[in-house]
Each structure stands twice: as structure tokens, then as C-alpha cells.
Design a protein around this motif. Structure first.
Motif, short mmCIF file in Angstrom:
data_model
loop_
_atom_site.label_atom_id
_atom_site.label_comp_id
_atom_site.label_asym_id
_atom_site.label_seq_id
_atom_site.Cartn_x
_atom_site.Cartn_y
_atom_site.Cartn_z
N ALA A 3 -34.47 -4.63 -42.39
CA ALA A 3 -33.56 -3.56 -42.80
C ALA A 3 -32.86 -2.96 -41.57
CB ALA A 3 -34.32 -2.48 -43.55
N SER A 4 -33.58 -2.80 -40.47
CA SER A 4 -32.92 -2.22 -39.29
C SER A 4 -31.89 -3.16 -38.72
CB SER A 4 -33.98 -1.83 -38.24
OG SER A 4 -34.54 -2.97 -37.66
N TYR A 5 -32.17 -4.47 -38.72
CA TYR A 5 -31.17 -5.43 -38.25
C TYR A 5 -29.97 -5.49 -39.18
CZ TYR A 5 -33.51 -7.36 -34.20
OH TYR A 5 -34.05 -7.51 -32.96
N TYR A 6 -30.24 -5.40 -40.48
CA TYR A 6 -29.15 -5.39 -41.45
C TYR A 6 -28.28 -4.14 -41.26
CZ TYR A 6 -26.73 -5.48 -45.92
OH TYR A 6 -25.78 -5.50 -46.89
N GLN A 7 -28.93 -3.01 -40.99
CA GLN A 7 -28.21 -1.75 -40.77
C GLN A 7 -27.33 -1.83 -39.54
OE1 GLN A 7 -28.53 0.39 -43.09
NE2 GLN A 7 -27.64 2.24 -42.30
N MET A 8 -27.80 -2.55 -38.49
CA MET A 8 -27.02 -2.68 -37.26
C MET A 8 -25.93 -3.74 -37.40
SD MET A 8 -29.87 -2.32 -34.23
CE MET A 8 -30.54 -3.93 -34.57
N GLY A 9 -25.94 -4.48 -38.49
CA GLY A 9 -24.94 -5.51 -38.68
C GLY A 9 -25.27 -6.81 -37.98
#
Length: 131
Positions: free
Chosen positions: A123-129
Motif C-alpha cells: 500500500a505504501s509503494y502504491y501510494q508513492m506511485g
């Protein structure tokens, strides 16, 4: 009597490791790891308060392989300690003392730790794009 050596107490090398003892030791270690992680979080907050230069240096370390490994380990410690703490609260309420339940909940803590850690990092990687 003086010539007979005293019997030794059973030593840790004699016993096979059990899930219950390993989880107990891990709970203590993750508590220590979380305390150390809170010191690092404090450093991060101080760096943010000192200005962009200090914050950028610390963020650069966080983005390095070592920094990411430390943050990943702290995430594992957080979720393990959280889930095992909930397990301990159930024990405090008098639930889950039967041996099969102890093992089931122990494995659930381990599996839950892995799943929640991976979900948080994805989720954090997805949030950072990054994905």
C-alpha cells in the motif's frame, strides 16, 4: 555426598524448541525493537523540525537499502507485537488456554504478521506511485 556432583537443571540445549517459547521470546524482542524504533522516529521528527536539509539527509538514509531494511523490520515488529498483544489480552480474559488453541492462535499471529506487513508495504509503494 561431596564426591557426587549435583544434578544439573534441564538445559535449553536438551529441549526442542516449541512454538510457544519462540513466540514468547519474539514478543519480548519485538518490544525492544519497537522501543528502539521509537527513538529513531524521534530523530526523524527532530530532523523535520530542524529544517529541510536535516530532513532530506534522514530521508535519504530511509530510502537506502539499510534504511528500508530497518523500516521493514520495524513494521514486522509492530504487527507481530500488536497481534500477539491481542492474543495476550484474550488470555487475560481467560480465553485460549487449551493447547490446540494456543498453537492455532500462535500460527495466526505469524501468518497475520506476514500478511499485514506485506499489505502495508504494498500500500505504501502504491501510494508513492511505485507500482
Amino acid at each position: 555426598m561431596a564426591g557426587h556432583p549435583r544434578p544439573l537443571a534441564p538445559h535449553i540445549q536438551i529441549y526442542r524448541r516449541q512454538l510457544t517459547s519462540v513466540l514468547s521470546i519474539l514478543h519480548r524482542l519485538t518490544g525492544i525493537g519497537l522501543a528502539v524504533g521509537l527513538l529513531y522516529l524521534t530523530c526523524w521528527l527532530v530532523a523535520a523540525a530542524r529544517g529541510a536539509d536535516s530532513f532530506d539527509r534522514l530521508q535519504s538514509f530511509n530510502g537506502s537499502i539499510i534504511g528500508r531494511l530497518l523500516l521493514f523490520g520495524w513494521t514486522i515488529a509492530f504487527f507481530y507485537h500488536l497481534l500477539n498483544g491481542i492474543r495476550h489480552l484474550a488470555w487475560d480474559a481467560g480465553w485460549g488456554f487449551e493447547l490446540p488453541t494456543v498453537y492455532r492462535t500462535g500460527w495466526a499471529v505469524l501468518i497475520g504478521t506476514a500478511v499485514l506487513t506485506l499489505v502495508a508495504w504494498i500500500a505504501s509503494y502504491y501510494q508513492m506511485g511505485a507500482f
